[in-house]
Each structure stands twice: as structure tokens, then as C-alpha cells.
Design an enzyme around this catalytic site. Sequence first.
Site, mmCIF file in Angstrom:
data_model
loop_
_atom_site.group_PDB
_atom_site.id
_atom_site.type_symbol
_atom_site.label_atom_id
_atom_site.label_comp_id
_atom_site.label_asym_id
_atom_site.label_seq_id
_atom_site.Cartn_x
_atom_site.Cartn_y
_atom_site.Cartn_z
ATOM 1 N N CYS A 47 36.034 11.906 15.604
ATOM 2 C CA CYS A 47 36.417 11.066 16.753
ATOM 3 C C CYS A 47 36.663 11.997 17.938
ATOM 4 O O CYS A 47 36.159 13.130 17.956
ATOM 5 C CB CYS A 47 37.609 10.176 16.427
ATOM 6 S SG CYS A 47 39.156 11.036 16.069
ATOM 7 N N ARG A 86 41.709 8.039 14.729
ATOM 8 C CA ARG A 86 40.689 7.395 13.884
ATOM 9 C C ARG A 86 40.171 8.293 12.762
ATOM 10 O O ARG A 86 40.136 7.871 11.601
ATOM 11 C CB ARG A 86 39.510 6.923 14.763
ATOM 12 C CG ARG A 86 39.887 5.784 15.699
ATOM 13 C CD ARG A 86 38.837 5.575 16.778
ATOM 14 N NE ARG A 86 38.788 6.705 17.697
ATOM 15 C CZ ARG A 86 37.901 6.845 18.682
ATOM 16 N NH1 ARG A 86 36.973 5.918 18.854
ATOM 17 N NH2 ARG A 86 37.955 7.890 19.484
ATOM 18 N N ASP A 107 39.026 3.043 20.185
ATOM 19 C CA ASP A 107 40.090 4.043 20.160
ATOM 20 C C ASP A 107 41.444 3.340 20.284
ATOM 21 O O ASP A 107 41.721 2.719 21.314
ATOM 22 C CB ASP A 107 39.886 5.021 21.328
ATOM 23 C CG ASP A 107 40.775 6.243 21.189
ATOM 24 O OD1 ASP A 107 41.755 6.185 20.417
ATOM 25 O OD2 ASP A 107 40.477 7.253 21.857
HETATM 26 P P1 4NP Z 1 41.205 9.581 18.414
HETATM 27 O O1 4NP Z 1 42.153 9.044 19.583
HETATM 28 O O2 4NP Z 1 39.931 10.051 19.060
HETATM 29 O O3 4NP Z 1 40.994 8.376 17.553
HETATM 30 O O4 4NP Z 1 41.976 10.680 17.719
HETATM 31 C C1 4NP Z 1 42.500 9.861 20.653
HETATM 32 C C2 4NP Z 1 43.659 10.592 20.605
HETATM 33 C C3 4NP Z 1 44.032 11.393 21.672
HETATM 34 C C4 4NP Z 1 43.215 11.462 22.784
HETATM 35 C C5 4NP Z 1 42.052 10.737 22.851
HETATM 36 C C6 4NP Z 1 41.693 9.939 21.782
HETATM 37 N N1 4NP Z 1 43.599 12.269 23.873
HETATM 38 O O5 4NP Z 1 42.895 12.251 24.897
HETATM 39 O O6 4NP Z 1 44.620 12.965 23.810
#
Ligand code: 4NP
Length: 146
Positions: free
Chosen positions: A3, A9, A117
Site C-alpha cells: 500500500c 491496509r 485508504d
Molecule cells: P496505508 O495508509 O497506505 O493503507 O498504510 C496510509 C497511511 C499513512 C499515509 C498514507 C496512507 N501517510 O501519508 O502517512
Amino acid sequence: MVCLGNICRSPLAEGILKSKLPESDFIVDSAGTGDYHVDDAPDPRSIEIAKKHGIDITSQRGRQFDVSDFDAFDYIYVMDSSNFENVVKLARNAKDIAKVHYILNEIYPNQNHNVPDPYTGGIQGFDDTFKMLDEACEVLAKKLQY
Ligand code: 4NP
């Protein structure tokens, strides 16, 4: 399992798929295309949802997807189209590209649906994420054990 941040995720996807496969036969890992959360534990909401379903993801730590992952793994599953583009950008050849798949294509073949997300939303989003990934990993685990 890939991800963006590797805290919401993909740690769930890693934990879920691991729970459905014999540990001795498969290496399941996750990574983020971004480097914002390198060495961080999963988001507390992912930890909570996983725990609710009997899966412990607390020992996972964030890492960034690396080109060497194309050599280390047979299959690379992405959560959304932006992850897909970012991973494919690092591919060195057609063989690398052929390893990259949308995880939800396991349940909706060829449709390239995104796992939304849940990072900026509430706990319900994490519940939805868990359900989607659990369904996809159930199909995937069966396929991988053929
Ligand atoms: P993930 O969600 O891609 O599902 O882990 C996110 C967590 C943090 C960030 C972006 C997406 N971030 O920009 O910090």
C-alpha cells in the site's frame, strides 16, 4: 502486499494472508511505496481490527517497497491504482510487471478495484478494509495452495 504507508491496509493484508497459509511453505510480507512510516508499527486501528479477528500484527514494522522485492517474491499484490503505478515504475522488465496484481482482482477479476485508504477516516473504514481483504485473501490462499 503493498500500500502507500505500510501501516493501515498492507499490514492487515499480510496478517490475514499469513493466517490462511501454512507458515512453513510461504513467505508473506508487506511494504509501502512511500517512506513516511519506515520502522513504524501498524496503525492502532489496524491492530485493533486484526485483534478482533484473532490476528496479531503488532510485531510488523513499516518498510518501503524496494526493487529487490521483484526478486524476493513471486507475487506482488497492490491495494490501489496509485500503488500499482508506483510499483510498476520500479519494474525493470516485463517479468517484474507481470508479478504485480490488484488484490481485489482475486474477487472481482480484471476490474482493478481499489481498497480505499482508511487512514483519514474512522474505525468503520478499517472494518470495511478487513472484510475486503479477508474475502480476497481467502480466494488467494486457496489458489496458492493448488
Ligand atoms: P496505508 O495508509 O497506505 O493503507 O498504510 C496510509 C497511511 C499513512 C499515509 C498514507 C496512507 N501517510 O501519508 O502517512
